[in-house]
Design a protein around this motif. Structure first.
Motif, short mmCIF file in Angstrom:
data_model
loop_
_atom_site.label_atom_id
_atom_site.label_comp_id
_atom_site.label_asym_id
_atom_site.label_seq_id
_atom_site.Cartn_x
_atom_site.Cartn_y
_atom_site.Cartn_z
N PHE A 297 17.01 -31.16 0.90
CA PHE A 297 16.27 -31.84 1.89
C PHE A 297 16.73 -33.47 1.98
O PHE A 297 17.28 -33.74 0.74
N GLY A 298 16.27 -33.97 2.85
CA GLY A 298 16.43 -35.44 2.94
C GLY A 298 15.42 -36.01 3.77
O GLY A 298 14.51 -35.71 4.34
N VAL A 299 14.85 -37.25 3.07
CA VAL A 299 13.94 -38.30 3.66
C VAL A 299 14.72 -39.44 4.16
O VAL A 299 15.44 -40.02 3.56
N ASP A 300 14.46 -39.56 5.68
CA ASP A 300 15.10 -40.70 6.16
C ASP A 300 14.29 -41.89 6.02
O ASP A 300 12.76 -41.72 6.55
N MET A 301 14.76 -43.16 5.86
CA MET A 301 14.10 -44.28 5.84
C MET A 301 14.77 -45.46 6.59
O MET A 301 15.70 -45.11 7.20
N MET A 302 14.03 -46.59 6.61
CA MET A 302 14.75 -47.49 7.09
C MET A 302 14.16 -49.09 6.80
O MET A 302 13.01 -49.17 6.31
N VAL A 303 14.92 -49.85 6.76
CA VAL A 303 14.55 -51.31 6.61
C VAL A 303 14.07 -52.07 7.66
O VAL A 303 14.71 -51.69 8.71
N VAL A 304 12.98 -52.81 7.73
CA VAL A 304 12.31 -52.94 8.99
C VAL A 304 11.96 -54.68 8.86
O VAL A 304 11.70 -55.00 7.84
N GLU A 305 12.40 -55.33 9.86
CA GLU A 305 12.14 -56.88 10.02
C GLU A 305 10.72 -57.21 10.27
O GLU A 305 10.17 -56.83 11.16
N ASP A 306 10.13 -58.00 9.36
CA ASP A 306 8.87 -58.56 9.42
C ASP A 306 8.99 -60.12 9.64
O ASP A 306 8.91 -60.88 8.91
N LYS A 307 9.10 -60.26 11.08
CA LYS A 307 9.07 -61.83 11.42
C LYS A 307 8.11 -62.65 11.23
O LYS A 307 8.22 -63.72 10.73
N SER A 308 6.95 -62.13 11.12
CA SER A 308 5.80 -62.86 11.13
C SER A 308 5.86 -63.36 9.61
O SER A 308 5.16 -64.65 9.30
N GLU A 309 6.30 -62.53 8.50
CA GLU A 309 6.14 -62.86 6.93
C GLU A 309 7.78 -63.36 6.43
O GLU A 309 7.93 -63.74 5.51
#
Length: 360
Positions: A297-309
């Motif tokens: 099995f696989g767990v998909d993830m992502m890096v997310v941009e937090d502009k406020s911080e």
């Protein structure tokens, strides 16, 4: 001897949940053209069931030619794997069966081809796979992974009004079918629900009983972690998967060593965070899958941009794919001890799907 099968219609078959499921032409074509893929992880003496033996052998030879000279000598290049058709199966001494993903349709198909029932998951096991594949299980894991540097939440909605309420709160949301292929069962809703989106959501609520609603996040990088569950509580980590998507549809994977892939990710998030999430996944899903699921099995993830911080955050569970993934295929093709890296893509050329490798 293990019989391997690539059944790319698996996610769609889970959603339909009938034994005599007939996959769409696109899925049938994927199997016809790429049915040889299990040769990447099959052992010497194993067999891979394909539609046409000669076409599969040609495709496998073409892939090996692409690999030779770029990534050195691989065990995979020298494996003795045989391609067989369904009519050949009755004469083989099959001891185990390994499919891309388990569902009632592939189980029924294998029984019709003469595979002994004792070699297949029973009906209760197939029901467990479907239940565990519901996207609410990804939300349950996500709640377990919260902490500093982590982002992500979602909701199971059983009525249309709940979807409208969440849209009014978040303004930009992603609505997902409980069971679907990535991309096919996903709708982006920004500001208001269109006529077509409204119809799709209502149809999904009627057909599958609920929809999953998540806030929209500004994605910077797709990636995933690939695992194996032994079915008794132990989870084995297989490696990182860096991949690209186009409207949530898979488009390609990075072929590289673990150190290279880790370096790409640590440009955004810390190694400590990556390791902590991996350990939590293995612990939590080891308990959840014990006695219920054995397989990849696989767990998909992502890096997310937090502009406020002015920083990047990790969304540690976008999807759980309770099956093999193209990430597993990429790991099988990736170098382990050199600096070379490349890209694996599935391309449609002259109405044929091809597995193309490009190295840097």
């Amino acid at each position: 001897m293990t019989l391997h099968i690539f059944n790319p219609e698996h996610d769609l078959a889970l959603a339909c949940d009938i034994e005599n499921y007939s996959p769409p032409a696109s899925a049938q074509k994927l199997y016809s053209d790429l049915g040889f893929i299990p040769a990447l992880w099959a052992d010497n003496g194993d067999v891979v069931m394909v539609e046409d033996r000669m076409s599969a052998l040609d495709a496998w030879r073409n892939l090996r030619r692409q690999m030779t000279g770029y990534l050195g000598n691989y065990d995979v290049l020298c494996r003795s794997v045989e391609f067989v058709t369904p009519t050949d199966i009755h004469s083989l001494q099959i001891t185990t069966v390994d499919v891309w993903g388990w569902d009632c349709a592939i189980r029924h198909k294998l029984l019709k081809h003469g595979i002994q029932e004792k070699l297949l998951p029973d009906k209760k096991g197939i029901v467990a796979v479907r239940e565990l594949s519901h996207r609410r299980n990804a939300l349950n894991l996500l709640k377990h992974l919260n902490g500093d540097g982590i982002i992500g939440e979602g909701f199971v909605c059983s009525n249309y009004e709940d979807v409208e309420h969440l849209l009014s709160s978040y303004h930009h949301i992603v609505v997902k079918a409980p069971w679907s292929c990535s991309g096919r069962g996903i709708r982006y809703v920004d500001g208001f629900i269109t006529y077509h989106q409204s119809g799709w959501i209502k149809n999904m609520l009627k057909a599958q009983g609920s929809v999953i609603v998540e806030p929209y996040y500004k994605k910077v990088r797709d990636f995933g972690m690939e695992f194996f569950s032994n079915g008794t509580g132990c989870i084995e980590y297989c490696g990182l998967s860096l991949f690209d998507t186009d409207n949530w549809m898979y488009s390609g994977s990075v072929l590289a060593s673990e150190s290279y892939k880790t370096k790409v990710l640590t440009d955004y998030i810390s190694l400590d965070l990556i390791d902590a999430v991996r350990k939590k996944i293995m612990s939590y899903l080891g308990f959840v899958y014990s006695g219920r699921y054995c397989g990849m099995f696989g767990v998909d993830m992502m890096v997310v941009e937090d502009k406020s911080e002015h920083r990047y955050l990790l969304h540690p569970c976008v999807e759980i794919n309770l099956r093999r993934t193209m990430g597993h295929a990429a790991i099988a093709l990736s170098p382990t001890g050199n600096d070379k890296h490349g890209l694996m893509r599935i391309e449609n050329i002259n109405k044929h799907y091809l597995l193309k490798l490009n190295f840097l």
